[in-house]
Enzyme design. Structure first.
Site, PDB file in Angstrom:
ATOM      1  N   HIS A 233       0.859  -1.177   0.000  1.00  0.00           N
ATOM      2  CA  HIS A 233       0.000   0.000   0.000  1.00  0.00           C
ATOM      3  C   HIS A 233       0.898   1.230   0.000  1.00  0.00           C
ATOM      4  O   HIS A 233       2.099   1.152   0.290  1.00  0.00           O
ATOM      5  CB  HIS A 233      -0.975  -0.005   1.176  1.00  0.00           C
ATOM      6  CG  HIS A 233      -0.459   0.655   2.411  1.00  0.00           C
ATOM      7  ND1 HIS A 233       0.614   0.167   3.124  1.00  0.00           N
ATOM      8  CD2 HIS A 233      -0.869   1.771   3.061  1.00  0.00           C
ATOM      9  CE1 HIS A 233       0.842   0.950   4.172  1.00  0.00           C
ATOM     10  NE2 HIS A 233      -0.040   1.925   4.157  1.00  0.00           N
ATOM     11  N   TYR A 288      -5.994   7.233   4.682  1.00  0.00           N
ATOM     12  CA  TYR A 288      -5.828   7.680   6.059  1.00  0.00           C
ATOM     13  C   TYR A 288      -4.753   8.757   6.103  1.00  0.00           C
ATOM     14  O   TYR A 288      -3.928   8.892   5.179  1.00  0.00           O
ATOM     15  CB  TYR A 288      -5.488   6.513   6.984  1.00  0.00           C
ATOM     16  CG  TYR A 288      -4.168   5.827   6.710  1.00  0.00           C
ATOM     17  CD1 TYR A 288      -2.998   6.246   7.331  1.00  0.00           C
ATOM     18  CD2 TYR A 288      -4.088   4.755   5.822  1.00  0.00           C
ATOM     19  CE1 TYR A 288      -1.783   5.617   7.086  1.00  0.00           C
ATOM     20  CE2 TYR A 288      -2.882   4.107   5.574  1.00  0.00           C
ATOM     21  CZ  TYR A 288      -1.732   4.556   6.211  1.00  0.00           C
ATOM     22  OH  TYR A 288      -0.534   3.929   5.962  1.00  0.00           O
ATOM     23  N   ASP A 591     -17.527 -28.152  22.025  1.00  0.00           N
ATOM     24  CA  ASP A 591     -18.592 -29.058  22.460  1.00  0.00           C
ATOM     25  C   ASP A 591     -18.743 -30.111  21.371  1.00  0.00           C
ATOM     26  O   ASP A 591     -18.690 -29.814  20.177  1.00  0.00           O
ATOM     27  CB  ASP A 591     -19.903 -28.325  22.744  1.00  0.00           C
ATOM     28  CG  ASP A 591     -20.558 -27.752  21.509  1.00  0.00           C
ATOM     29  OD1 ASP A 591     -19.828 -27.295  20.601  1.00  0.00           O
ATOM     30  OD2 ASP A 591     -21.798 -27.728  21.453  1.00  0.00           O
TER      31      ASP A 591
END
Length: 857
Positions: A233, A288, A591
């Site tokens: 990136h 960002y 379980d």
């Protein structure tokens, strides 16, 4: 930090990789008392040249995934306690703001608040455009319609944090060895015996692969096929901006500056400067931002996926180039190449949001690498089949503190924990992966897809549409297609969620299937409800082949099964018993239903889906040499015929007496269905009269056809996973990985009846304490919404007034109950039937009441 000049000849634990993950792990291991830890890295220290060196270090804590948020929150607290080499706190708590440019994103930000409340983030808030502008004056308020604000978000320099963590680890006895490339790991049988480096060999008992983008390379050397994919990136920093002139900082006197510049060049002058205002994220454009003194840093995921070949990744070259950095591709900044954002280039989006950056030169720019996994979560934990080999990959700076803490606890005490208690890592466990996920074709494509969607608004039920689908088919796959199966992919399996052939049932049950709108209506069909109601009224057939099936064989099989299981496992051949497996801390590890199929042979049946392989690895890890553990998931086709007419259907084709007297509940028999051999269990996850049928895979399709033909006069219908989830939650049956996991013990989970304290099993001491009322901080609670037509989804906060007291673990509309059913864990005083609470969902509050379970009996 002062790393050692020489390679030690032996150590208890060797950590390969001195980036943010390796440094965090060494810090935590030594804090737990280990003093013989060696960390090796191919680069210099603390600026190794990996992702931690080039990362801008922004820390947005809130994520849809609980473990990422918990990891980030712990990391923030840890980094706030660290003292950098300049004597200042390592963490810059400036707050974090995510802005919305669309209504869809604004809805997403509301979910951000709800996730934040559910996961324990401090004071998550929605902001108006004006409130965003007050905190970030350079943001163009006209470009946004609101924002999400987390006051405790911030930034930490990976280099500053690595240095601080390493110094403290070294003070407690750890050794750090730079410029030492790891070439191999040696084993004595299946146990780690040594790490081979370019500078010599270290004899050791444990090795942790914490090499991030290089993890796949080392894994391949060890014949461990890690689906960890390097992706690129973009990050760049502007020239100085007049609007930020007051923030100008000369960082060249920082004690780490020269070390940093030697690896990163002149951009170290910017990267080493912390932000002085909130960090910013524009996810609508996959970007960002953070300040670097008088400049703005701009990060962009807003381009097509760039996936380098792991085999071509080098280390740091002699000229100082970072191995985790590639040349900046201007084309990807100036053009719209992201397949989901075709109309606006990243630079245009940046300049619109922050007009002060428009036309400014981008002074420092590079393509930085990090790693992705197929589900976007870390790959961590002990590697199955290799005693002493651990992994810690796919972890960002944001999450490394929590991941290091959890992994260190796992290594030292057997159970991953944070300071507030155990944390379940089923979806981040390295053993969750299936065989096909180790191929580079799969890892490359899925890593690229994870990169593509990292900032997209993603529904929790979203499934891959075309990349790496149709890999694993059950024997009934083509039959499912003939019935119009809506096929979803999970763990490589193609499995039906519902069947279009059952659309006629919707009209029959229309008065019992409320319409849905909004987020809960996406990836949903009323056919799911109609199928569930039809099973309750008549009969259905469900393909459960993807559920994990484990065979335990050997002269000590009985003793081993008892060692694994909390219940009394003194079974006769043909007996079936529901039981739990717990970890050392008493948390529910799985379980299962256990069937004794012969004197020295048992069949263990447990959850499939993404976490099923973790159970296989756990059973194998516990097994003695005298027992063989086989994963028979793929070799056995499985289906369940269930509903009030199930006996009538099967009696037409089975050469066995299926009456209650001849075939009691929770027993097993072997017989033929026409000409197909089956092992039948009188159990049903749907909670109705039914039999699970198991047969070798080559017989599966024919068995399905036999049962469907026999059930034609009773209007038998196939039903999908959507209906099964509805049926099981109405009956109070747990789904491991959702409303049952290792963070809760059997008594908190309401499953104390599946524990026999007169037997010995893994975790017994902790389970005994829970039985006596110790460590029972929460109890399972079954909620129904008071509004009979309303629906909520998982991972939203349960409230008492404005105070979060839990979160929704799983939720489905119960069509036989006539209300949405939600399972949660609440403080014991709230878990009493009749207690009234609220669930916050999509910005609204829904009244809910704790009910006695099961809702249907």
């Amino acid at each position: 930090m002062n790393p050692t000049d020489s390679l030690p000849s032996e150590a208890d634990t060797v950590v390969v990789g001195a980036g943010i993950v390796g440094c965090n792990l060494a810090y935590q291991l030594t804090k737990l008392g280990r003093d013989d830890v060696v960390v090796v890295d191919q680069g210099p220290m603390p600026t190794t040249g990996g992702s931690s060196t080039h990362a801008p270090g922004i820390m947005f804590q809130t994520a849809e995934e609980k473990i990422l948020t918990k990891f980030a929150n712990y990391s923030r607290e840890l980094y706030s306690e660290l003292e950098g080499a300049d004597g200042r706190q390592a963490y810059n708590e400036v707050g974090g703001i995510e802005v919305a440019r669309t209504e869809e994103r604004m809805d997403f930000l509301e979910r951000r608040v709800e996730n934040g409340l559910a996961w324990g983030i401090e004071d998550p808030q929605i902001l108006s455009p004006e409130e965003v502008g007050e905190r970030l004056p350079l943001v163009n308020e006209e470009e946004i319609i609101g924002g999400y604000y987390s006051p405790t978000d911030g930034q930490v320099s990976g280099v500053v944090a690595c240095d601080a963590l390493a110094r403290e680890a070294m003070d407690r006895g750890a050794q750090f060895v730079p410029h030492t490339r790891t070439e191999d790991v040696e084993f004595d049988g299946d146990s780690v015996s040594a790490v081979v480096t370019e500078n010599g060999t270290i004899d050791c008992d444990e090795v942790v692969v914490a090499t991030n983008i290089w993890a796949r390379q080392l894994g391949e050397e060890l014949d461990v096929h890690l689906p960890v994919t390097p992706v690129e990136h973009q990050y760049t920093m502007t020239e100085p901006l007049d609007e930020l002139a007051e923030g100008a900082v000369d960082i060249t006197d920082h004690p780490l500056f020269e070390n940093y510049r030697n690896v990163s060049g002149e951009k170290a002058k910017r990267l080493l400067v912390g932000p002085d205002r909130p960090i910013l994220r524009d996810q609508d454009n996959a970007m960002y931002f953070r300040t670097h003194g008088d400049a703005y840093g701009i990060g962009s995921y807003n381009h097509e996926s760039i996936v380098p070949d792991p085999e071509e990744l080098g280390g740091n070259d002699p000229d100082g180039e970072q191995g985790s950095v590639h040349e900046f591709t201007d084309y990807h900044m100036e053009n719209a190449t992201h397949p989901d954002r075709p109309d606006k280039a990243p630079r245009q989006a940046s300049d619109e949001l922050l007009p002060a950056t428009a036309g400014k030169e981008l002074e420092h720019k590079y393509n930085g690498m990090f790693s992705e996994t197929p589900n976007g979560l870390p790959a961590m934990g002990p590697v199955e089949g290799y005693d002493g080999l651990w992994t810690a990959a796919g972890i960002w700076v944001t999450h490394a503190g929590g991941a290091g803490k959890a992994l260190a606890e796992w290594m030292e005490n057997g159970v991953p924990r944070l300071d507030d208690g155990p944390i379940d890592l089923a979806h981040a466990d390295v053993n969750r992966f299936n065989a096909h996920e180790g191929s580079w074709d799969f890892a490359r494509d899925l890593g690229a897809e994870e990169y593509r969607i990292v900032y997209n608004v993603m529904h929790p039920k979203w499934v891959w549409t075309d990349k790496q689908r149709d890999i694993r088919r059950t024997p009934m796959y083509h039959t499912h297609l003939e019935y119009g199966g809506e096929m979803w992919g999970e763990a490589g399996w193609e499995a039906p969620q519902w069947f279009d052939s059952n659309a006629d049932l919707v009209a029959e049950y229309a008065d019992r299937i409320p319409d849905r709108e909004g987020w809960e209506s996406v990836y949903w069909s009323p056919i799911e409800g109609a199928e569930a109601l039809h099973v309750r009224d008549r009969v259905g057939l469900h393909d459960m082949t993807p559920f994990n099936k484990i065979e335990v064989v050997g002269s000590d099989a009985s003793a081993f099964v008892q060692h694994l299981c909390t219940n009394d496992m003194d079974l006769d051949v043909g007996d079936v018993r529901y039981t739990l497996m717990c970890n050392e801390d008493g948390g529910v590890r799985a379980d299962i239903t256990v069937t004794r199929t012969d004197e020295d042979r048992y069949l263990l049946l447990t959850t499939g889906r993404e976490v099923g392989n973790n159970h296989v690895a756990w059973v194998r890890e516990q097994s003695p040499d005298s027992v063989v553990v086989n994963d028979v998931t793929s070799s056995l086709a499985a289906m369940v015929c269930t509903g009030p007419d199930a006996r009538k259907v099967l009696s037409k084709v089975a050469d066995a007496d299926l009456s209650d007297d001849a075939f009691p509940f929770f027993t097993s028999q072997q017989f033929y269905v026409k000409n197909v051999p089956v092992t039948a269990l009188r159990v049903s996850y749907a909670g109705e009269l039914g039999w699970e049928l198991y047969t070798p895979s080559e017989y599966g399709e024919r068995l399905w056809e036999h049962v469907m033909e026999a059930g034609e006069e009773y209007d038998i219908r196939p039903y999908g996973n959507g209906a099964l989830d509805i049926l099981r939650i109405e009956k109070g049956f747990r789904l491991w990985g959702e409303d049952l996991h290792t963070e809760h013990n059997p008594y908190e989970a309401g499953l104390g009846w599946a524990v026999d304290l007169d037997t010995d099993f893994v975790g017994k001491e902790a389970v005994e304490a829970a039985a006596a009322g110790e460590n029972v901080d929460h109890e399972v609670a079954c909620l129904t919404l008071d509004d009979e037509e309303a629906m909520v989804m998982a991972h939203r906060p349960v409230l008492d007034g404005d105070d979060p007291i839990g979160y929704v673990h799983s939720a489905e509309y119960g069509y036989s109950v006539g209300a949405c059913v939600a399972y949660t864990y609440l403080p014991p005083e709230y878990a009493e039937p009749g207690t009234e609470v609220e669930i916050r969902y999509e910005g609204d509050r829904y009244d809910a009441t704790v009910r006695e379970e099961p809702l249907l009996d």
